[in-house]
Design a protein around this motif. Structure first.
Motif, PDB file in Angstrom:
ATOM      1  N   ASN A   9      95.819   7.807   5.311  1.00 47.80           N
ATOM      2  CA  ASN A   9      95.303   7.178   6.517  1.00 47.80           C
ATOM      3  C   ASN A   9      94.769   5.773   6.252  1.00 47.80           C
ATOM      4  OD1 ASN A   9      94.669   6.960   9.203  1.00 47.80           O
ATOM      5  ND2 ASN A   9      92.730   8.055   9.049  1.00 47.80           N
ATOM      6  N   GLY A  10      95.593   4.959   5.588  1.00 52.57           N
ATOM      7  CA  GLY A  10      95.192   3.583   5.336  1.00 52.57           C
ATOM      8  C   GLY A  10      94.416   3.380   4.060  1.00 52.57           C
ATOM      9  N   MET A  11      94.157   4.444   3.309  1.00 56.24           N
ATOM     10  CA  MET A  11      93.379   4.322   2.080  1.00 56.24           C
ATOM     11  C   MET A  11      94.236   3.927   0.885  1.00 56.24           C
ATOM     12  SD  MET A  11      91.038   7.750   2.484  1.00 56.24           S
ATOM     13  CE  MET A  11      90.259   7.582   0.883  1.00 56.24           C
ATOM     14  N   LEU A  12      95.551   4.040   1.000  1.00 53.72           N
ATOM     15  CA  LEU A  12      96.429   3.857  -0.150  1.00 53.72           C
ATOM     16  C   LEU A  12      97.133   2.509  -0.117  1.00 53.72           C
ATOM     17  CD1 LEU A  12      98.098   7.388  -0.243  1.00 53.72           C
ATOM     18  CD2 LEU A  12      95.994   6.623  -1.355  1.00 53.72           C
ATOM     19  N   VAL A  13      97.127   1.849  -1.264  1.00 51.85           N
ATOM     20  CA  VAL A  13      97.855   0.595  -1.434  1.00 51.85           C
ATOM     21  C   VAL A  13      98.784   0.769  -2.627  1.00 51.85           C
ATOM     22  CG1 VAL A  13      97.702  -1.869  -1.908  1.00 51.85           C
ATOM     23  CG2 VAL A  13      95.938  -0.757  -0.517  1.00 51.85           C
ATOM     24  N   ALA A  14     100.085   0.644  -2.393  1.00 47.43           N
ATOM     25  CA  ALA A  14     101.049   0.810  -3.480  1.00 47.43           C
ATOM     26  C   ALA A  14     100.891  -0.315  -4.500  1.00 47.43           C
ATOM     27  CB  ALA A  14     102.468   0.822  -2.924  1.00 47.43           C
ATOM     28  N   GLN A  15     100.829   0.052  -5.771  1.00 49.15           N
ATOM     29  CA  GLN A  15     100.767  -0.948  -6.834  1.00 49.15           C
ATOM     30  C   GLN A  15     102.176  -1.450  -7.156  1.00 49.15           C
ATOM     31  OE1 GLN A  15      96.954   1.177  -9.094  1.00 49.15           O
ATOM     32  NE2 GLN A  15      98.664   0.450 -10.301  1.00 49.15           N
ATOM     33  N   LYS A  16     102.244  -2.535  -7.904  1.00 56.27           N
ATOM     34  CA  LYS A  16     103.541  -3.050  -8.327  1.00 56.27           C
ATOM     35  C   LYS A  16     104.247  -2.055  -9.236  1.00 56.27           C
ATOM     36  CE  LYS A  16     102.241  -7.943  -8.052  1.00 56.27           C
ATOM     37  NZ  LYS A  16     102.077  -9.213  -8.815  1.00 56.27           N
ATOM     38  N   GLN A  17     103.456  -1.265  -9.948  1.00 54.33           N
ATOM     39  CA  GLN A  17     104.018  -0.263 -10.846  1.00 54.33           C
ATOM     40  C   GLN A  17     104.481   0.943 -10.021  1.00 54.33           C
ATOM     41  OE1 GLN A  17     100.954  -1.559 -11.073  1.00 54.33           O
ATOM     42  NE2 GLN A  17     101.167  -2.984 -12.789  1.00 54.33           N
ATOM     43  N   ARG A  18     105.732   1.223 -10.033  1.00 57.32           N
ATOM     44  CA  ARG A  18     106.320   2.260  -9.196  1.00 57.32           C
ATOM     45  C   ARG A  18     105.642   3.612  -9.429  1.00 57.32           C
ATOM     46  NH1 ARG A  18     111.103   2.749  -6.409  1.00 57.32           N
ATOM     47  NH2 ARG A  18     111.952   4.852  -6.186  1.00 57.32           N
ATOM     48  N   GLY A  19     105.289   4.274  -8.330  1.00 53.58           N
ATOM     49  CA  GLY A  19     104.708   5.607  -8.415  1.00 53.58           C
ATOM     50  C   GLY A  19     103.198   5.633  -8.554  1.00 53.58           C
ATOM     51  N   TYR A  20     102.548   4.462  -8.520  1.00 53.72           N
ATOM     52  CA  TYR A  20     101.093   4.404  -8.665  1.00 53.72           C
ATOM     53  C   TYR A  20     100.464   3.704  -7.459  1.00 53.72           C
ATOM     54  CZ  TYR A  20     101.585   5.931 -13.489  1.00 53.72           C
ATOM     55  OH  TYR A  20     101.866   6.662 -14.614  1.00 53.72           O
ATOM     56  N   TYR A  21      99.229   4.121  -7.156  1.00 50.63           N
ATOM     57  CA  TYR A  21      98.535   3.604  -5.979  1.00 50.63           C
ATOM     58  C   TYR A  21      97.091   3.245  -6.308  1.00 50.63           C
ATOM     59  CZ  TYR A  21     102.419   5.457  -3.252  1.00 50.63           C
ATOM     60  OH  TYR A  21     103.671   5.707  -2.748  1.00 50.63           O
ATOM     61  N   GLY A  83      86.854  10.473   3.371  1.00 50.35           N
ATOM     62  CA  GLY A  83      88.243  10.323   3.779  1.00 50.35           C
ATOM     63  C   GLY A  83      88.426   9.078   4.628  1.00 50.35           C
ATOM     64  N   GLY A  84      89.656   8.798   4.991  1.00 49.47           N
ATOM     65  CA  GLY A  84      89.954   7.563   5.719  1.00 49.47           C
ATOM     66  C   GLY A  84      90.082   7.745   7.210  1.00 49.47           C
ATOM     67  N   SER A  85      89.200   8.534   7.815  1.00 47.45           N
ATOM     68  CA  SER A  85      89.342   8.824   9.238  1.00 47.45           C
ATOM     69  C   SER A  85      88.900   7.663  10.127  1.00 47.45           C
ATOM     70  CB  SER A  85      88.529  10.077   9.598  1.00 47.45           C
ATOM     71  OG  SER A  85      87.164   9.904   9.263  1.00 47.45           O
ATOM     72  N   ARG A  86      88.108   6.728   9.606  1.00 45.84           N
ATOM     73  CA  ARG A  86      87.639   5.608  10.429  1.00 45.84           C
ATOM     74  C   ARG A  86      88.721   4.541  10.543  1.00 45.84           C
ATOM     75  NH1 ARG A  86      82.272   3.048   8.675  1.00 45.84           N
ATOM     76  NH2 ARG A  86      81.795   2.914  10.889  1.00 45.84           N
ATOM     77  N   PRO A  87      88.862   3.923  11.705  1.00 46.25           N
ATOM     78  CA  PRO A  87      89.803   2.806  11.840  1.00 46.25           C
ATOM     79  C   PRO A  87      89.443   1.683  10.864  1.00 46.25           C
ATOM     80  CG  PRO A  87      89.042   3.554  13.991  1.00 46.25           C
ATOM     81  CD  PRO A  87      88.197   4.253  12.975  1.00 46.25           C
ATOM     82  N   ALA A  88      90.448   0.949  10.429  1.00 48.90           N
ATOM     83  CA  ALA A  88      90.243  -0.088   9.417  1.00 48.90           C
ATOM     84  C   ALA A  88      89.233  -1.138   9.864  1.00 48.90           C
ATOM     85  CB  ALA A  88      91.578  -0.748   9.079  1.00 48.90           C
ATOM     86  N   ASP A 126      91.446   0.699  21.750  1.00 47.15           N
ATOM     87  CA  ASP A 126      92.397   1.218  20.769  1.00 47.15           C
ATOM     88  C   ASP A 126      92.121   0.520  19.438  1.00 47.15           C
ATOM     89  OD1 ASP A 126      94.462   2.175  19.285  1.00 47.15           O
ATOM     90  OD2 ASP A 126      96.065   1.308  20.502  1.00 47.15           O
ATOM     91  N   LEU A 127      91.208   1.087  18.659  1.00 45.26           N
ATOM     92  CA  LEU A 127      90.777   0.426  17.429  1.00 45.26           C
ATOM     93  C   LEU A 127      91.885   0.387  16.384  1.00 45.26           C
ATOM     94  CD1 LEU A 127      87.123   1.761  17.047  1.00 45.26           C
ATOM     95  CD2 LEU A 127      87.955  -0.282  18.220  1.00 45.26           C
ATOM     96  N   ASP A 128      92.743   1.393  16.364  1.00 47.52           N
ATOM     97  CA  ASP A 128      93.825   1.401  15.377  1.00 47.52           C
ATOM     98  C   ASP A 128      94.772   0.224  15.588  1.00 47.52           C
ATOM     99  OD1 ASP A 128      93.000   3.681  13.963  1.00 47.52           O
ATOM    100  OD2 ASP A 128      93.940   5.009  15.431  1.00 47.52           O
ATOM    101  N   SER A 129      94.940  -0.197  16.845  1.00 51.31           N
ATOM    102  CA  SER A 129      95.851  -1.310  17.119  1.00 51.31           C
ATOM    103  C   SER A 129      95.290  -2.642  16.633  1.00 51.31           C
ATOM    104  CB  SER A 129      96.141  -1.402  18.621  1.00 51.31           C
ATOM    105  OG  SER A 129      95.014  -1.898  19.328  1.00 51.31           O
ATOM    106  N   LEU A 130      93.994  -2.682  16.323  1.00 51.15           N
ATOM    107  CA  LEU A 130      93.396  -3.914  15.805  1.00 51.15           C
ATOM    108  C   LEU A 130      93.715  -4.121  14.331  1.00 51.15           C
ATOM    109  CD1 LEU A 130      89.874  -3.693  17.488  1.00 51.15           C
ATOM    110  CD2 LEU A 130      91.813  -5.108  18.194  1.00 51.15           C
ATOM    111  N   GLY A 131      94.292  -3.098  13.699  1.00 53.15           N
ATOM    112  CA  GLY A 131      94.664  -3.221  12.293  1.00 53.15           C
ATOM    113  C   GLY A 131      93.456  -3.502  11.424  1.00 53.15           C
ATOM    114  N   GLU A 132      93.626  -4.397  10.463  1.00 51.26           N
ATOM    115  CA  GLU A 132      92.548  -4.730   9.532  1.00 51.26           C
ATOM    116  C   GLU A 132      91.823  -5.996   9.980  1.00 51.26           C
ATOM    117  OE1 GLU A 132      94.159  -4.818   5.606  1.00 51.26           O
ATOM    118  OE2 GLU A 132      94.579  -2.670   5.581  1.00 51.26           O
ATOM    119  N   LEU A 133      91.475  -6.056  11.251  1.00 56.43           N
ATOM    120  CA  LEU A 133      90.724  -7.185  11.788  1.00 56.43           C
ATOM    121  C   LEU A 133      89.412  -7.322  11.030  1.00 56.43           C
ATOM    122  CD1 LEU A 133      90.549  -9.323  14.132  1.00 56.43           C
ATOM    123  CD2 LEU A 133      89.230  -7.593  15.374  1.00 56.43           C
TER     124      LEU A 133
END
Length: 239
Positions: A9-21, A83-88, A126-133
Motif C-alpha cells: 500500500n505505497g510502502m514499497l520502493v523497488a531498489q535497482k537491485q532486482r528482487g529487493y525493496y 502498516g501503510g493504511s494512511r494515504p501518502a 479523495d486523498l489517494d488521488s493527491l498522491g504524494e503531495l
C-alpha cells in the motif's frame, strides 16, 4: 510480487537491485512509542539489512528486503500498527517541533499538522488521488519543517491585531526537489492559524473539482496560485 506490492500500500520502493525493496515505515510526525520501537527492532533484526534509517518525511525505512520476505515483514508491521493504511499525503506530512518545545517557535506546527490530518480525513476528499503531495509545516520562518521545498508549505508568523499578537501562517506554494526541476516554494498570503485547515480543504477541493489539470503541479502552473490568493482573503481576518 503483485500480492506483496498490493499489501505494501505505497510502502514499497523497488531498489535497482532486482528482487529487493526498500520498505517505508510510516510514523505520525516521527513519533513512536518505546514498546512499539522495541517490537519493531525485533522484526527488523531478521529482515532486510537489519538496520533502520530515518527519512526526511519523519518516517523510517528498511532497505534490502527480499521479495520473498515481504508478506511476513508487512504482516509484522501491520500487527504493530505500522502498516501503510494512511494515504501518502498524510503519511508524509512533515512538521517541526514548533512553539510547544522550541524557543524560536511562533506557532504550534505539530498541532496544525494534526488538525490538517483530521480535517482532510473527515471531509470526503479523495486523498489517494493527491498522491504524494508534499505538505510541510514550520513553526517559524526557519526551515526546520522544510516548508521551502513543499508543494504546499506553511510557516508560523505573528501579526498584531489591536493590542494582541495573533498566530498566523504564511502559505507557500510550488516547492519541489527533483533532478532538473528543483525550485523553492513561493509565498502567497498569510492565513489565520485556526483557519488553515478549512482553507486547505477548500483549496484542495477546488483542485479535485477541476478536470482541466492532470496533477497538482499543472494546477499551480495554471490557475492554482490565483485561486489560493483569492481564497486566502476570506481566511485572513480575526472575527
Amino acid at each position: 510480487a503483485g500480492r506483496s506490492l498490493q499489501q505494501g500500500n505505497g510502502m514499497l520502493v523497488a531498489q535497482k537491485q532486482r528482487g529487493y525493496y526498500m520498505v517505508q515505515i510510516p510514523l505520525t510526525l516521527g513519533d513512536i512509542k518505546a514498546e512499539v520501537f522495541h517490537s519493531l527492532a525485533d522484526i527488523v533484526e531478521t529482515h532486510g539489512e537489519g538496520l533502520l534509517h530515518t527519512t526526511q518525511q519523519q518516517n523510517l525505512a528498511l532497505s534490502w528486503a527480499a521479495e520473498s520476505e515481504l508478506p511476513e515483514l508487512l504482516q509484522g508491521l501491520d500487527t504493530l500498527g505500522l502498516g501503510g493504511s494512511r494515504p501518502a499525503v498524510l503519511r508524509d506530512m512533515v512538521a517541526c517541533a514548533g512553539a510547544s518545545t522550541c524557543r524560536l517557535g511562533i506557532c504550534l506546527s505539530r498541532g496544525l499538522a494534526e488538525a490538517l490530518a483530521g480535517e482532510l480525513s473527515q471531509d470526503g476528499l479523495d486523498l489517494d488521488s493527491l498522491g504524494e503531495l508534499k505538505i510541510y509545516i514550520s513553526g517559524c520562518p526557519n526551515a526546520c519543517g522544510r516548508h521551502p521545498v513543499a508543494q504546499i508549505g506553511f510557516y508560523g508568523v505573528a501579526r498584531r491585531v489591536g493590542s494582541r499578537l495573533v498566530p498566523y501562517y504564511m502559505l507557500l506554494l510550488g516547492g519541489m526537489v527533483e533532478e532538473g526541476k528543483t525550485r523553492l516554494a513561493q509565498p502567497v498570503s498569510t492565513i489565520l492559524a485556526r483557519n488553515v485547515p478549512s482553507f486547505l480543504v477548500e483549496y484542495l477541493r477546488s483542485f479535485q473539482n477541476s478536470d482541466k489539470y492532470p496533477d497538482f503541479e499543472a494546477f499551480l502552473d495554471g490557475k492554482g496560485r490565483k485561486i489560493a490568493e483569492d481564497l486566502a482573503l476570506s481566511y485572513m481576518e480575526v472575527l
